[in-house]
Design a protein around this motif. Structure first.
Motif, PDB file in Angstrom:
ATOM      1  N   UNK A  12       0.840  -1.199   0.000  1.00 21.64           N
ATOM      2  CA  UNK A  12       0.000   0.000   0.000  1.00 21.64           C
ATOM      3  C   UNK A  12       0.876   1.251   0.000  1.00 21.64           C
ATOM      4  N   UNK A  13       1.922   1.213   0.790  1.00 22.14           N
ATOM      5  CA  UNK A  13       2.854   2.343   0.859  1.00 22.14           C
ATOM      6  C   UNK A  13       4.218   1.844   1.307  1.00 22.14           C
ATOM      7  N   UNK A  14       5.245   2.657   1.040  1.00 20.72           N
ATOM      8  CA  UNK A  14       6.602   2.290   1.429  1.00 20.72           C
ATOM      9  C   UNK A  14       7.266   1.386   0.409  1.00 20.72           C
ATOM     10  N   UNK A  15       8.476   0.956   0.737  1.00 18.90           N
ATOM     11  CA  UNK A  15       9.273   0.110  -0.156  1.00 18.90           C
ATOM     12  C   UNK A  15      10.079  -0.865   0.702  1.00 18.90           C
ATOM     13  N   UNK A  16       9.823  -2.182   0.557  1.00 17.22           N
ATOM     14  CA  UNK A  16      10.504  -3.174   1.400  1.00 17.22           C
ATOM     15  C   UNK A  16      11.990  -3.333   1.088  1.00 17.22           C
ATOM     16  N   UNK A  17      12.468  -2.637   0.063  1.00 13.42           N
ATOM     17  CA  UNK A  17      13.885  -2.764  -0.304  1.00 13.42           C
ATOM     18  C   UNK A  17      14.632  -1.430  -0.220  1.00 13.42           C
ATOM     19  N   UNK A  18      13.967  -0.407   0.299  1.00  9.61           N
ATOM     20  CA  UNK A  18      14.589   0.921   0.330  1.00  9.61           C
ATOM     21  C   UNK A  18      14.696   1.428   1.762  1.00  9.61           C
ATOM     22  N   UNK A  19      15.896   1.892   2.118  1.00  9.29           N
ATOM     23  CA  UNK A  19      16.094   2.472   3.441  1.00  9.29           C
ATOM     24  C   UNK A  19      15.550   3.900   3.451  1.00  9.29           C
ATOM     25  N   UNK A  20      14.722   4.176   4.439  1.00  7.36           N
ATOM     26  CA  UNK A  20      14.096   5.495   4.549  1.00  7.36           C
ATOM     27  C   UNK A  20      14.647   6.218   5.779  1.00  7.36           C
ATOM     28  N   UNK A  21      14.959   7.479   5.609  1.00  8.20           N
ATOM     29  CA  UNK A  21      15.429   8.289   6.731  1.00  8.20           C
ATOM     30  C   UNK A  21      14.224   8.996   7.350  1.00  8.20           C
ATOM     31  N   UNK A  22      14.103   8.899   8.655  1.00 12.17           N
ATOM     32  CA  UNK A  22      12.971   9.525   9.338  1.00 12.17           C
ATOM     33  C   UNK A  22      13.473  10.543  10.365  1.00 12.17           C
ATOM     34  N   UNK A  23      12.712  11.610  10.497  1.00 11.24           N
ATOM     35  CA  UNK A  23      13.056  12.690  11.420  1.00 11.24           C
ATOM     36  C   UNK A  23      11.938  12.807  12.444  1.00 11.24           C
TER      37      UNK A  23
END
Length: 198
Positions: free
Chosen positions: A164-175
């Motif tokens: 639905x959202x996001x990417x299971x193979x991509x590192x996401x930076x969160x603040x």
């Protein structure tokens, strides 16, 4: 005679290797994932972080105390994020780290996610930085605001495992900016997350 020297060499090498292994294990640990004991460790680290030193009028939150506080805050941050990613639709491990209002907000979000038939896949990579933005005492309450920058791999899937959202193979930076609070007159040493600022 030479054979006995070879055996001694082998034994010495084995002892050295064992020593190195134990040292590395002690430094790096053996955790492969979240072990569910972070909240206790958080409490222990923070027990004397603020109340250890006092001036005539108020608590002293010096550089050393701030370093100790951030150690625990990082543990709390990972604990809460990891607990929220579990798909049992309730918070368990992180409950002592949340005040009542924040706990209810997290639980409502979990119920809403579950009601839509969605579930989260979150892999916590690590915290890049944690910086105390502000600390202040209001009456008997001491608040510490922390800016976190962390990395996760996250995605939301439906019951058919469609993303639905996001990417299971991509590192996401969160603040994130979180506010921790403690009643300094209380015998209870626990700090709790009381607000998430946007």
């Amino acid at each position: 005679m030479s054979y006995s020297f070879e055996y001694i060499d082998i034994i010495l090498l084995a002892m050295i290797a064992g020593f190195i292994f134990l040292r590395l294990r002690g430094i790096l640990g053996k955790r492969s994932g979240f072990d569910g004991k972070a909240s206790t460790h958080f409490d222990k680290i923070l027990k004397e972080a603020v109340v250890a030193k006092k001036s005539e009028n108020n608590e002293v939150f010096d550089e050393e105390a701030q370093k100790e506080f951030l150690k625990g805050a990082k543990i709390a941050y990972e604990t809460i994020i990891t607990d929220f990613s579990d798909n049992d639709n309730k918070l368990t491990t992180s409950k002592p780290l949340l005040n009542k209002e924040t706990y209810n907000q997290f639980n409502e979000a979990l119920k809403e996610r579950s009601g839509r038939g969605h579930y989260a896949e979150i892999t916590f990579i690590g915290i890049n930085s944690a910086v105390i933005k502000e600390h202040k005492k209001i009456d008997k309450i001491f608040n510490v605001t922390v800016d976190f920058i962390a990395e996760v791999i996250t995605c939301i899937k439906d019951k058919d495992k469609k993303i639905i959202s996001g990417d299971p193979e991509k590192i996401k930076k969160i603040y994130d900016t979180w506010v921790f609070s403690r009643d300094i007159t209380s015998a209870n040493p626990n700090w709790q997350l009381v607000n998430i600022l946007t």
